[in-house]
Design an enzyme around this catalytic site. Structure first.
Site, mmCIF file in Angstrom:
data_model
loop_
_atom_site.group_PDB
_atom_site.id
_atom_site.type_symbol
_atom_site.label_atom_id
_atom_site.label_comp_id
_atom_site.label_asym_id
_atom_site.label_seq_id
_atom_site.Cartn_x
_atom_site.Cartn_y
_atom_site.Cartn_z
ATOM 1 N N CYS A 224 0.808 -1.226 0.000
ATOM 2 C CA CYS A 224 0.000 0.000 0.000
ATOM 3 C C CYS A 224 0.838 1.272 0.000
ATOM 4 O O CYS A 224 0.301 2.355 -0.237
ATOM 5 C CB CYS A 224 -0.925 -0.002 1.209
ATOM 6 S SG CYS A 224 -2.077 -1.403 1.231
ATOM 7 N N HIS A 303 12.460 1.134 5.479
ATOM 8 C CA HIS A 303 12.249 -0.286 5.148
ATOM 9 C C HIS A 303 12.754 -1.155 6.299
ATOM 10 O O HIS A 303 13.918 -1.094 6.664
ATOM 11 C CB HIS A 303 12.997 -0.638 3.862
ATOM 12 C CG HIS A 303 12.409 -1.802 3.126
ATOM 13 N ND1 HIS A 303 12.188 -3.024 3.727
ATOM 14 C CD2 HIS A 303 11.985 -1.935 1.840
ATOM 15 C CE1 HIS A 303 11.656 -3.862 2.831
ATOM 16 N NE2 HIS A 303 11.522 -3.221 1.693
ATOM 17 N N HIS A 387 -2.215 19.676 7.500
ATOM 18 C CA HIS A 387 -3.070 18.560 7.092
ATOM 19 C C HIS A 387 -2.305 17.243 7.163
ATOM 20 O O HIS A 387 -1.108 17.203 6.875
ATOM 21 C CB HIS A 387 -3.593 18.775 5.665
ATOM 22 C CG HIS A 387 -4.251 20.102 5.451
ATOM 23 N ND1 HIS A 387 -5.470 20.427 6.002
ATOM 24 C CD2 HIS A 387 -3.856 21.202 4.753
ATOM 25 C CE1 HIS A 387 -5.800 21.657 5.656
ATOM 26 N NE2 HIS A 387 -4.831 22.154 4.895
ATOM 27 N N HIS A 391 -2.648 6.771 5.507
ATOM 28 C CA HIS A 391 -3.175 5.682 4.681
ATOM 29 C C HIS A 391 -4.377 5.024 5.350
ATOM 30 O O HIS A 391 -4.299 4.574 6.497
ATOM 31 C CB HIS A 391 -2.067 4.654 4.440
ATOM 32 C CG HIS A 391 -2.564 3.346 3.909
ATOM 33 N ND1 HIS A 391 -3.335 3.258 2.757
ATOM 34 C CD2 HIS A 391 -2.415 2.074 4.354
ATOM 35 C CE1 HIS A 391 -3.621 1.997 2.528
ATOM 36 N NE2 HIS A 391 -3.085 1.254 3.485
ATOM 37 N N HIS A 420 -14.421 5.169 5.127
ATOM 38 C CA HIS A 420 -15.864 4.933 5.190
ATOM 39 C C HIS A 420 -16.489 4.918 3.798
ATOM 40 O O HIS A 420 -17.293 4.038 3.476
ATOM 41 C CB HIS A 420 -16.523 6.026 6.040
ATOM 42 C CG HIS A 420 -18.002 5.873 6.187
ATOM 43 N ND1 HIS A 420 -18.915 6.443 5.313
ATOM 44 C CD2 HIS A 420 -18.738 5.203 7.113
ATOM 45 C CE1 HIS A 420 -20.131 6.134 5.688
ATOM 46 N NE2 HIS A 420 -20.067 5.391 6.788
ATOM 47 N N ASN A 424 -10.424 0.538 1.849
ATOM 48 C CA ASN A 424 -8.962 0.564 1.676
ATOM 49 C C ASN A 424 -8.664 0.371 0.191
ATOM 50 O O ASN A 424 -8.723 -0.737 -0.325
ATOM 51 C CB ASN A 424 -8.317 -0.544 2.517
ATOM 52 C CG ASN A 424 -6.798 -0.571 2.374
ATOM 53 O OD1 ASN A 424 -6.217 0.150 1.560
ATOM 54 N ND2 ASN A 424 -6.154 -1.412 3.161
#
Length: 496
Positions: A224, A303, A387, A391, A420, A424
């Site tokens: 993702c 990572h 802001h 994810h 919502h 995802n």
């Protein structure tokens, strides 16, 4: 006795002490230089014009000195401007909005689960409990192949989903920006779980008849957070290729990855992942500076793949019956927390004001030297960003980051509402969140945005953007027909 009224004076005083400390530290150089400049100005005024002229005449310059000095200044200026990184602008982006025919209300999802897993009622019950607490709404979408009973995860269906999602996002981007296919110099497509031959980037090149000398890349298996990896790759390429446009396409193809087995760890993705995709136009052309929405400031990648638990916490494998699925480990949130800490350690010095960095350093020294039990100081990232785009991987992910970063409900509103409304959508979820903030009219010139994404491997990646101009509320986009309904209250449990 009547209850004593709360003493607000001490908290108010503490607030102003903190504000004063932040102002002094953040403007230390200014506060230091102002008295010096005032002193110099007073001295100049005291000397008077005649003494200043006499002082200037006492300085002897010959032509060679003037030429050498001028050449040196021009040389230093040239080296500075040549070595300065090119500004990378985000001209605009477009998100794919699935049609209502792909909508999957809770009742539909559970009915399909009961029919597909009719021999395993415990798995059906497990999925229902996950869905009740997921934070997803009734309007999320799955591709047509998953609407069949049983689902039809064919190569043809997967290609069909990829074409619909990617081409729709690309068409919207062309329409919004006026970009022509022949103007694309760099193309990057990321899709983690569907990697056909020819690649998805080749599919885009074929559809739009892009130039034969285009620099194309296809990223797969990166989870993702691959969207920000694509942004990082585009940034590096734009640094070495002047006057270029780069298009980044981020998506996840659901069709071939719908798990039809019984393993609970593999059933989780079925409840969370939904259709989605985004196309982003980046450019280093100076002509795009005025109309570009954002400027890329930083990309920080972390990572944790050297650790075995981190490497296997999101893992594609076969279950005992030979059915392929994505297994999510119970250690996922703990590993994500460690990855976030590492990422914050790197990005903090780049974005935090001096006052926060000094407090963090003093606390660290205090813990090392005086008392290891001192509570570690968590920097206030709200001073660095207006802001936050976290994810939308799931309710637990958003809750954990809100807690760790001490964010308000408004700061995580875009993430919760995206989860919502769209579920995802993997690497593209960050762009639905940016679109939400724009649709709410919150993006002002100079605002700073922090995008945070997690991905298999295990990775935590961040991107920092600065708003280039105040963005008018868009009349199109994925939120156009529903933004008036948001934000909505999302209960802890939705009883099905």
């Amino acid at each position: 006795m009547p209850p004593a009224s709360p003493d607000f004076s001490s908290s108010v005083k503490l607030k102003y002490v903190k504000l004063g400390y932040q102002y002094v530290v953040d403007h230390f150089l200014t506060l230091l230089l102002v008295p010096v400049m005032v002193g110099i100005l007073i001295e100049v005024v005291r000397l008077g014009p005649e003494e200043i002229v006499n002082l200037w005449n006492s300085l002897h310059f010959d032509l060679i000195q003037i030429l050498c000095s001028s050449f040196f200044i021009i040389f230093i200026a040239t080296v500075y401007f040549m070595s300065k990184p090119r500004c990378i602008y985000l001209v605009d982006y477009a998100c794919y909005k699935p049609p209502v025919t792909c909508r999957v209300p809770f009742a539909t999802f559970m009915e399909h689960s009961r029919l597909i897993l009719s021999n395993n009622p415990k798995s059906v019950e497990f999925q229902m409990r996950i869905l009740e607490r997921s934070g997803l709404g009734e309007e999320t979408c799955l591709p047509p192949a998953i609407h069949y009973i049983p689902p039809k995860p064919t190569m043809e269906g997967a290609r069909g989903e990829a074409e619909v999602v990617i081409f729709s996002a690309m068409d919207s981007l062309f329409k919004k920006t006026g970009l022509k296919p022949k103007d694309i110099d760099i193309l990057i497509v990321n899709c983690s779980l569907f990697s056909p031959t020819p690649s998805l980037s080749a599919m885009v090149i074929n559809k739009y008849k892009l130039r034969s000398n285009i620099k194309s890349f296809n990223l797969s298996g990166m989870g993702c957070s691959a969207g920000l990896i694509s942004i990082d790759l585009a940034r590096d390429l734009l640094q070495v290729h002047p006057n270029s446009n780069a298009v980044v396409v981020s998506t996840e193809i659901i069709t071939p990855n719908y798990y039809q087995g019984k393993e609970r760890a593999m059933l989780l993705p079925n409840c969370l992942f939904r259709m989605g995709g985004a196309a982003i136009l980046l450019s280093n052309r100076r002509s795009e500076r005025l109309r570009a929405k954002y400027r890329l400031v930083h990309v920080v990648r972390t990572h944790k793949g050297a650790d075995d638990k981190a490497y296997r916490c999101v893992f594609e494998e076969e279950d005992k019956e030979g059915k392929v699925g994505i297994s999510l480990s119970k250690d996922l949130m703990a590993i994500a927390g460690e990855a976030l800490k590492s990422n914050i350690t790197t990005i903090g010095p780049l974005v935090l004001p001096g006052s926060e960095q000094l407090l963090f350093l003093l606390t660290l020294i205090g813990r090392k030297i005086f008392n290891p039990k001192w509570k570690p100081y968590i920097p206030d990232f709200k001073l660095a960003f207006e802001h936050f785009c976290i994810h939308a991987g799931g309710r637990a992910v958003i809750d954990e980051l809100q807690k760790n970063l001490q964010l308000s409900a408004e700061h995580v509103e875009a993430s919760r509402m995206t989860l919502h409304r769209f579920g995802n959508t993997s690497s593209s979820s960050l762009w639905y969140e940016m679109s939400y903030l724009e649709a709410k009219g919150r993006m002002k010139k100079g605002d700073r945005i922090w995008q945070i994404a997690f991905g298999s491997g295990f990775k935590c990646n961040s991107a920092v953007w600065k708003c280039n101009r105040t963005i008018k509320t868009p009349t199109d986009g994925p939120w156009e027909d529903c933004i008036h309904r948001y934000p909505v209250h999302i209960p802890e449990v939705v009883k099905l």
